[in-house]
Design a protein around this motif. Structure first.
Motif, PDB file in Angstrom:
ATOM      1  N   PRO A 162       7.126   0.261 -12.991  1.00  0.00           N
ATOM      2  CA  PRO A 162       7.739   0.938 -11.831  1.00  0.00           C
ATOM      3  C   PRO A 162       6.805   0.867 -10.620  1.00  0.00           C
ATOM      4  CG  PRO A 162       7.971   2.280 -13.805  1.00  0.00           C
ATOM      5  CD  PRO A 162       7.041   1.151 -14.170  1.00  0.00           C
ATOM      6  N   GLY A 163       7.362   0.615  -9.455  1.00  0.00           N
ATOM      7  CA  GLY A 163       6.560   0.517  -8.247  1.00  0.00           C
ATOM      8  C   GLY A 163       5.853  -0.805  -8.073  1.00  0.00           C
ATOM      9  N   PHE A 164       6.290  -1.832  -8.829  1.00  0.00           N
ATOM     10  CA  PHE A 164       5.656  -3.148  -8.704  1.00  0.00           C
ATOM     11  C   PHE A 164       5.749  -3.629  -7.254  1.00  0.00           C
ATOM     12  CE2 PHE A 164       5.396  -7.726  -8.771  1.00  0.00           C
ATOM     13  CZ  PHE A 164       4.423  -7.998  -9.728  1.00  0.00           C
ATOM     14  N   ASN A 165       4.616  -4.073  -6.735  1.00  0.00           N
ATOM     15  CA  ASN A 165       4.468  -4.573  -5.363  1.00  0.00           C
ATOM     16  C   ASN A 165       4.466  -3.456  -4.320  1.00  0.00           C
ATOM     17  OD1 ASN A 165       3.972  -6.864  -3.702  1.00  0.00           O
ATOM     18  ND2 ASN A 165       6.037  -6.678  -2.867  1.00  0.00           N
ATOM     19  N   LYS A 166       4.605  -2.197  -4.759  1.00  0.00           N
ATOM     20  CA  LYS A 166       4.496  -1.070  -3.845  1.00  0.00           C
ATOM     21  C   LYS A 166       3.226  -0.282  -4.161  1.00  0.00           C
ATOM     22  CE  LYS A 166       9.519  -0.616  -3.423  1.00  0.00           C
ATOM     23  NZ  LYS A 166      10.691   0.257  -3.691  1.00  0.00           N
TER      24      LYS A 166
END
Length: 346
Positions: A162-166
């Motif tokens: 979850p939140g990949f690249n963020k």
């Protein structure tokens, strides 16, 4: 300079184009108007770039430097940022870009001190893991939200945190995959497997980590990676290019050189990735069939005319994005990804 190869972000970052948009120089105005007359197929791209320049300049010409700091990340991310979001409704790739650019540009203006825009914060829904599997395809090519390319081998899978690249760039691999990773010092790229964890300090590597195998192999081709074994967090194993790390349940790990084929001199560790594709004056419709077989991605056409465009070339280890970009150089076309398919149009 070949402006025909320019995409939206390239135009927006070009100083001459910026002066044309702001009507700051008659010579630039004359040049770009003539160029557009000669290249009408680029009008949509130019229009989107003009909108970006006007947003960033706030019609004052004083915010353009902010765009340069965004160029590399945006250009990579925009290749196919929604490639894994299979539930998203179909959206044309080019047209969606302008709204993302506008949102980022608005953020730049706010950070720069503008106070005339206000937004009401709405809590975002909790993100879930994204799971992608290759299934029965010999190879499945992915473009992750950060612009990194991954080729998954048959029956292999990736799970993005979850939140990949963020908030992070963590993913879990089951099976085998070949990675070409974009750099982002703020969020290191991490690959987790059942047998080891890999922190990417470079770019190109292959990981074989099948759950039914007692052996895990990590092969590095470019850059540098840091490997950590379970229960040994203090021990960091650094691999250099052309090295591989092999772990086995019954023995300690070993570092060895890559296994080169005596004839082709290519590394055997990624023989499954390499499948030399040679094209000799063939129509794009025929080439699309070869790309489907080679990359494991379905390719369809939204325009009959483009099927008959003819190309020549040789591809071996390129990702499908780089292969399509290379074909575009000689006879331009557009492509987008929707629900695991690549759609080609004029």
């Amino acid at each position: 300079m070949n402006f025909q190869e320019y995409e939206v972000i390239d135009f927006a970052c070009d100083e001459s184009f910026q002066r044309y948009c702001l009507e700051a120089d008659d010579r630039d105005l004359h040049f770009w108007e003539n160029w557009l007359t000669q290249h009408p197929e680029k009008r949509l791209t130019v229009q989107e770039a003009r909108e970006i320049v006007m947003i960033l300049s706030a019609k004052q010409g004083n915010r353009l430097e902010q765009l340069k700091h965004l160029e590399d990340g945006i250009a990579r991310y925009d290749l196919l940022q929604e490639a894994l979001e299979e539930e998203q409704p179909p959206v044309v790739l080019r047209r969606r870009h302008i709204w993302k650019y506008a949102a980022i540009a608005t953020g730049v203006l706010l950070l720069a001190g503008s106070s005339f825009l206000f937004f009401r914060h709405t809590p975002a829904p909790a993100e879930k893991h994204q799971l992608v599997t290759a299934g029965q395809d010999p190879r499945k090519t992915l473009v992750l939200p950060d612009g990194s390319s991954v080729i998954l081998r048959q029956h292999s899978s990736l799970q993005l945190a979850p939140g990949f690249n963020k908030d992070n760039r963590n993913l879990t691999l089951t099976g085998e995959a070949f990675f070409d990773v974009t750099q982002n010092a703020q969020h290191p790229f991490m690959v987790h497997t059942a047998a080891l964890d890999i922190k990417v300090l470079g770019t190109v590597f292959n990981v074989s980590a099948y759950t039914n195998s007692r052996e895990t192999e990590t092969a590095l081709f470019k850059g540098k990676i840091e490997v950590t074994l379970p229960g040994q967090p203090q021990q960091k194993i650094i691999l250099q290019p052309n090295q591989k790390l092999v772990t086995h349940a019954a023995t300690p790990f070993a570092i060895a050189p890559l296994d080169a084929d005596p004839v082709s001199h290519k590394a055997r560790e990624i023989a499954w990735v390499r499948n030399r594709l040679e094209i000799e004056n063939e129509p794009l419709e025929v080439i699309a069939g070869k790309l489907e077989q080679w990359y494991g991605i379905r390719v369809v056409f939204a325009d009959e005319t483009v099927k008959h465009y003819r190309y020549s070339g040789t591809f071996e280890s390129e990702t499908i994005i780089k292969a399509l970009d290379a074909l575009q150089l000689s006879y331009p076309f557009s492509f987008k990804m929707e629900q695991g398919e690549i759609i080609i149009s004029k």
